[in-house]
Enzyme design. Structure first.
Site, PDB file in Angstrom:
ATOM      1  N   ASP A 175       7.267 -33.844 -34.321  1.00 20.11           N
ATOM      2  CA  ASP A 175       6.746 -35.210 -34.149  1.00 20.11           C
ATOM      3  C   ASP A 175       5.719 -35.242 -33.014  1.00 20.11           C
ATOM      4  OD1 ASP A 175       8.482 -36.255 -36.156  1.00 20.11           O
ATOM      5  OD2 ASP A 175      10.109 -36.106 -34.713  1.00 20.11           O
ATOM      6  N   HIS A 202      14.407 -38.729 -35.180  1.00 25.03           N
ATOM      7  CA  HIS A 202      13.506 -37.982 -36.066  1.00 25.03           C
ATOM      8  C   HIS A 202      13.622 -38.487 -37.505  1.00 25.03           C
ATOM      9  CE1 HIS A 202      11.246 -34.804 -37.917  1.00 25.03           C
ATOM     10  NE2 HIS A 202      12.285 -34.487 -38.673  1.00 25.03           N
TER      11      HIS A 202
HETATM   12  P1  NAI Z   1      14.591 -24.310 -47.485  1.00 24.57           P
HETATM   13  O1  NAI Z   1      15.421 -24.791 -48.618  1.00 24.57           O
HETATM   14  O2  NAI Z   1      13.300 -23.648 -47.765  1.00 24.57           O
HETATM   15  O3  NAI Z   1      15.444 -23.304 -46.584  1.00 24.57           O
HETATM   16  C1  NAI Z   1      16.733 -23.594 -46.165  1.00 24.57           C
HETATM   17  C2  NAI Z   1      17.488 -22.290 -46.045  1.00 24.57           C
HETATM   18  O4  NAI Z   1      18.808 -22.603 -45.586  1.00 24.57           O
HETATM   19  C3  NAI Z   1      17.612 -21.520 -47.362  1.00 24.57           C
HETATM   20  O5  NAI Z   1      17.166 -20.195 -47.211  1.00 24.57           O
HETATM   21  C4  NAI Z   1      19.098 -21.577 -47.657  1.00 24.57           C
HETATM   22  O6  NAI Z   1      19.582 -20.431 -48.315  1.00 24.57           O
HETATM   23  C5  NAI Z   1      19.655 -21.702 -46.248  1.00 24.57           C
HETATM   24  N1  NAI Z   1      21.040 -22.154 -46.223  1.00 24.57           N
HETATM   25  C6  NAI Z   1      21.664 -23.062 -47.021  1.00 24.57           C
HETATM   26  N2  NAI Z   1      22.966 -23.148 -46.679  1.00 24.57           N
HETATM   27  C7  NAI Z   1      23.157 -22.308 -45.654  1.00 24.57           C
HETATM   28  C8  NAI Z   1      24.285 -21.947 -44.890  1.00 24.57           C
HETATM   29  N3  NAI Z   1      25.488 -22.492 -45.086  1.00 24.57           N
HETATM   30  N4  NAI Z   1      24.119 -21.032 -43.910  1.00 24.57           N
HETATM   31  C9  NAI Z   1      22.908 -20.482 -43.674  1.00 24.57           C
HETATM   32  N5  NAI Z   1      21.818 -20.770 -44.383  1.00 24.57           N
HETATM   33  C10 NAI Z   1      21.937 -21.673 -45.362  1.00 24.57           C
HETATM   34  O7  NAI Z   1      14.379 -25.560 -46.491  1.00 24.57           O
HETATM   35  P2  NAI Z   1      13.340 -25.695 -45.269  1.00 24.57           P
HETATM   36  O8  NAI Z   1      12.071 -26.256 -45.765  1.00 24.57           O
HETATM   37  O9  NAI Z   1      13.319 -24.413 -44.532  1.00 24.57           O
HETATM   38  O10 NAI Z   1      14.061 -26.841 -44.392  1.00 24.57           O
HETATM   39  C11 NAI Z   1      15.274 -26.595 -43.725  1.00 24.57           C
HETATM   40  C12 NAI Z   1      15.787 -27.861 -43.052  1.00 24.57           C
HETATM   41  O11 NAI Z   1      14.903 -28.260 -41.990  1.00 24.57           O
HETATM   42  C13 NAI Z   1      15.883 -29.071 -43.979  1.00 24.57           C
HETATM   43  O12 NAI Z   1      17.081 -29.756 -43.739  1.00 24.57           O
HETATM   44  C14 NAI Z   1      14.684 -29.910 -43.574  1.00 24.57           C
HETATM   45  O13 NAI Z   1      14.874 -31.273 -43.881  1.00 24.57           O
HETATM   46  C15 NAI Z   1      14.664 -29.659 -42.084  1.00 24.57           C
HETATM   47  N6  NAI Z   1      13.409 -30.005 -41.429  1.00 24.57           N
HETATM   48  C16 NAI Z   1      13.478 -30.495 -40.146  1.00 24.57           C
HETATM   49  C17 NAI Z   1      12.350 -30.849 -39.463  1.00 24.57           C
HETATM   50  C18 NAI Z   1      12.448 -31.346 -38.065  1.00 24.57           C
HETATM   51  O14 NAI Z   1      11.427 -31.810 -37.523  1.00 24.57           O
HETATM   52  N7  NAI Z   1      13.576 -31.282 -37.396  1.00 24.57           N
HETATM   53  C19 NAI Z   1      11.015 -30.744 -40.086  1.00 24.57           C
HETATM   54  C20 NAI Z   1      11.038 -30.152 -41.394  1.00 24.57           C
HETATM   55  C21 NAI Z   1      12.200 -29.822 -42.052  1.00 24.57           C
END
Ligand code: NAI
Length: 340
Positions: A175, A202
């Site tokens: 952000d 957020h």
């Molecule tokens: P993605 O789906 O590409 O990757 C998520 C990964 O987490 C996958 O590789 C999956 O296998 C893994 N995963 C699922 N369950 C798991 C577990 N129990 N233990 C370990 N790994 C596990 O998603 P992406 O794009 O990488 O986003 C991840 C998270 O980050 C989402 O919740 C998204 O909303 C959040 N996010 C947060 C932001 C922030 O500013 N704080 C900004 C953008 C995304």
């Protein structure tokens, strides 16, 4: 005469240096969710960080490939991969910093809260692992909805008897990065020279940029304030819509998480004056969690800094943010207490 062959080392078991390059302390860092859209570029960026001596990559899928790939970068950190719940404890044991981007991302039309049902359980199980295997590690939590997952993590640590509010930090750096970028565009200056405090939380209206406190000092027209506030609050949705079903921000998020992780590591090393915005346990408002600037130190968020003077527009925004935040925090706490 041919030289006698050197003893072969088993792949991935190069002993970790206890000191990183230049005699600086090296830290052990784990990325949980390392094979994901954020996790992969974040792992790459942490492998570049000279403060990291050991990098553990954990996911429930694909970590062998990501680990083999990242481990070939000729930088100091020793990379080890861990796959699936049976290897979570090994991934976490001895870690100084745990960065968590595990969980589902948004698709067009979804709010961050729509991710709650799936991601709440993921964050709970990963934080149970942290409490058991590296209770003194600093945790950087990225998984959405951050407004609820940070309270969930706090409840997990309380139940385990390991909770130290200073060590649990919700990552809101993206952000701030967006705010700096959009403000720099309007001012026609380099984003690296801009610092916009972004407070609250957020998600949507809880993302509250304090445009009256921008550094360098500057002023905006009412139209600019309205445009900037909306664009910063909707930055995530802008990316979700542009990706059209292929996920949410990953590259800019990895950049932001690496920047925040580096700030935590510099502070853990003992650098003074490390200040970043983060969503933490806070007494700045009546809410138990709130994002403001925090001063990072060896123990994590050592000082939560006050909001500073707000104008009328920001005061109205703060009231809206608090209302939504209260509900999201309560939802996280209720999730943890429903079975007990
Ligand atoms: P993605 O789906 O590409 O990757 C998520 C990964 O987490 C996958 O590789 C999956 O296998 C893994 N995963 C699922 N369950 C798991 C577990 N129990 N233990 C370990 N790994 C596990 O998603 P992406 O794009 O990488 O986003 C991840 C998270 O980050 C989402 O919740 C998204 O909303 C959040 N996010 C947060 C932001 C922030 O500013 N704080 C900004 C953008 C995304």
């Amino acid at each position: 005469l041919s030289p006698s062959p050197r003893p072969q080392m088993e792949e991935g078991v190069r002993p970790a240096p206890c000191r990183a390059k230049g005699g600086a302390p090296g830290f052990k860092v784990a990325v949980l969710g390392a094979a994901g859209g954020i996790g992969q570029p974040l792992s790459l960026l942490m492998k570049l960080n000279p403060l990291v001596s050991v990098l553990h990559l954990y996911d429930v899928v694909n970590t062998p490939g990501v680990t083999a790939d990242v481990s070939h970068m000729d930088t100091t950190a020793v990379v080890r991969g861990f796959l699936g719940p049976n290897q979570l404890e090994a991934a976490l044991t001895g870690m100084d910093l745990v960065i968590i981007p595990a969980g589902l991302p948004r698709k067009p039309g979804m709010t961050r809260d729509d991710l709650f049902n799936k991601n709440a359980g993921i964050v709970r199980s990963l934080c149970e692992g942290v409490a058991k295997c590296c209770p003194n590690a600093i945790v950087n939590l990225i998984s959405n909805p951050v407004n609820s997952t940070v309270p969930i993590a706090a409840e997990v640590f309380k139940k385990a008897g390991t909770y130290d509010p200073k060590r649990l930090l919700g990552v809101t750096t993206l952000d701030v990065a967006r705010a700096n970028t959009f403000v720099a565009e309007v001012l026609g200056i380099d984003p690296k020279d801009v610092n916009v405090p972004v407070v609250g939380g957020h998600a949507g209206v809880t993302i509250l940029p304090l445009l009256s406190q921008v550094h360098p000092p500057c002023s905006f027209t009412p139209d600019e304030i309205s445009y900037l506030t909306k664009r910063i609050q909707n930055g995530g949705t802008e990316v979700v819509e542009a990706k059209a079903g292929a996920g949410s921000a990953t590259l800019s998020m990895a950049f932001a998480a690496a920047k925040f992780g580096d700030a935590c590591l510099r502070a853990m090393r003992g650098d003074a004056g490390v200040v970043e915005c983060s969503y933490v346990a806070s007494a700045v408002t009546e809410l138990p969690f709130f994002a403001t600037k925090v001063r990072l130190g060896r123990a994590g968020a050592e000082e939560v800094l006050p909001l500073g003077p707000l104008n009328d527009f920001e005061r109205a925004g703060l009231e809206m943010a608090k209302k939504e935040l209260m509900e999201s925090i309560q939802k996280g706490i209720d999730f943890m207490n429903k079975d007990s």
